[in-house]
Design a protein around this motif. Structure first.
Motif, PDB file in Angstrom:
ATOM      1  N   ALA A   8       1.272  -0.415   9.742  1.00 39.97           N
ATOM      2  CA  ALA A   8       0.576   0.514   8.846  1.00 39.97           C
ATOM      3  C   ALA A   8       0.998   1.954   9.105  1.00 39.97           C
ATOM      4  O   ALA A   8       1.147   2.736   8.161  1.00 39.97           O
ATOM      5  CB  ALA A   8      -0.930   0.364   9.007  1.00 39.97           C
ATOM      6  N   PHE A  15       1.497  -0.379   3.080  1.00 35.45           N
ATOM      7  CA  PHE A  15       0.142  -0.731   3.495  1.00 35.45           C
ATOM      8  C   PHE A  15      -0.872  -0.330   2.419  1.00 35.45           C
ATOM      9  O   PHE A  15      -1.808  -1.079   2.109  1.00 35.45           O
ATOM     10  CB  PHE A  15      -0.184  -0.071   4.835  1.00 35.45           C
ATOM     11  CG  PHE A  15      -1.448  -0.574   5.445  1.00 35.45           C
ATOM     12  CD1 PHE A  15      -1.512  -1.849   5.987  1.00 35.45           C
ATOM     13  CD2 PHE A  15      -2.585   0.210   5.458  1.00 35.45           C
ATOM     14  CE1 PHE A  15      -2.680  -2.339   6.543  1.00 35.45           C
ATOM     15  CE2 PHE A  15      -3.765  -0.257   6.016  1.00 35.45           C
ATOM     16  CZ  PHE A  15      -3.814  -1.537   6.553  1.00 35.45           C
ATOM     17  N   SER A  16      -0.664   0.833   1.807  1.00 30.08           N
ATOM     18  CA  SER A  16      -1.543   1.282   0.716  1.00 30.08           C
ATOM     19  C   SER A  16      -1.420   0.356  -0.486  1.00 30.08           C
ATOM     20  O   SER A  16      -2.420   0.033  -1.144  1.00 30.08           O
ATOM     21  CB  SER A  16      -1.200   2.708   0.300  1.00 30.08           C
ATOM     22  OG  SER A  16      -1.412   3.595   1.367  1.00 30.08           O
ATOM     23  N   GLY A  19      -3.364  -2.754   0.164  1.00 27.35           N
ATOM     24  CA  GLY A  19      -4.788  -2.487  -0.019  1.00 27.35           C
ATOM     25  C   GLY A  19      -5.160  -2.412  -1.492  1.00 27.35           C
ATOM     26  O   GLY A  19      -6.195  -2.941  -1.910  1.00 27.35           O
ATOM     27  N   PHE A  22      -5.234  -5.879  -3.011  1.00 29.25           N
ATOM     28  CA  PHE A  22      -6.447  -6.563  -2.559  1.00 29.25           C
ATOM     29  C   PHE A  22      -7.668  -6.089  -3.349  1.00 29.25           C
ATOM     30  O   PHE A  22      -8.468  -6.905  -3.826  1.00 29.25           O
ATOM     31  CB  PHE A  22      -6.644  -6.323  -1.055  1.00 29.25           C
ATOM     32  CG  PHE A  22      -7.850  -7.014  -0.493  1.00 29.25           C
ATOM     33  CD1 PHE A  22      -7.859  -8.386  -0.330  1.00 29.25           C
ATOM     34  CD2 PHE A  22      -8.977  -6.296  -0.156  1.00 29.25           C
ATOM     35  CE1 PHE A  22      -8.974  -9.036   0.170  1.00 29.25           C
ATOM     36  CE2 PHE A  22     -10.097  -6.924   0.350  1.00 29.25           C
ATOM     37  CZ  PHE A  22     -10.099  -8.306   0.509  1.00 29.25           C
ATOM     38  N   VAL A  23      -7.810  -4.794  -3.533  1.00 29.43           N
ATOM     39  CA  VAL A  23      -8.940  -4.242  -4.290  1.00 29.43           C
ATOM     40  C   VAL A  23      -8.881  -4.702  -5.750  1.00 29.43           C
ATOM     41  O   VAL A  23      -9.903  -5.078  -6.335  1.00 29.43           O
ATOM     42  CB  VAL A  23      -8.964  -2.700  -4.180  1.00 29.43           C
ATOM     43  CG1 VAL A  23      -9.909  -2.086  -5.193  1.00 29.43           C
ATOM     44  CG2 VAL A  23      -9.327  -2.275  -2.770  1.00 29.43           C
TER      45      VAL A  23
END
Length: 141
Positions: A8, A15-16, A19, A22-23
């Protein structure tokens, strides 16, 4: 765990992006539960087909339907759903199983059917791709 933190710190964009994916996945699932009500898993859909003989509606475009579709399905493309929803039948208590390619548009169609008085309209979770992924039978007839 240390490797994840190191990754990360060295790759903040990747990594962003992970995320964000995933969101978005979680948001899609939450949105799907509000749109069209309960989504049936493949095993639940098979149980419904075997026990209650639902009307099966494919809301994909006609060329996709002609290539392959679920057995006994009728094709009412989502773009023409409002004008052709009456083709589903007059028995509004009979369950209706709806699917599209990936599961998104079927929820919209199920919501429309419920507004027209159908008591049971279920989108197929994962859509046609989920059905194929579970190695379930399809037909081109």
């Amino acid at each position: 765990m240390q490797q994840y933190l190191e990754f990360a710190s060295h790759h903040p964009l990747l990594f962003s992006a992970l995320g964000l994916v995933f969101v978005l996945f979680i948001a899609n699932e939450v949105h799907g539960s509000f749109k069209g009500g309960k989504r049936l898993s493949i095993p639940d859909a098979i149980r419904l087909i075997n026990d209650r003989e639902p009307i099966i509606v494919d809301v994909r475009p006609a060329p996709d339907f002609k290539r392959s579709h679920l057995l006994n399905a009728i094709n009412i493309p989502l773009t023409k759903f409002d004008s052709r929803a009456s083709e589903i039948g007059k028995d509004k208590s009979r369950p209706v199983l709806l699917y599209d390619m990936m599961g998104g548009g079927a929820g919209e169609a199920a919501e429309k059917l419920k507004k027209l008085g159908h008591t049971e309209a279920y989108p197929l979770r994962g859509g046609f791709n989920g059905w194929l992924g579970a190695s379930m039978p399809v037909t081109a007839k």
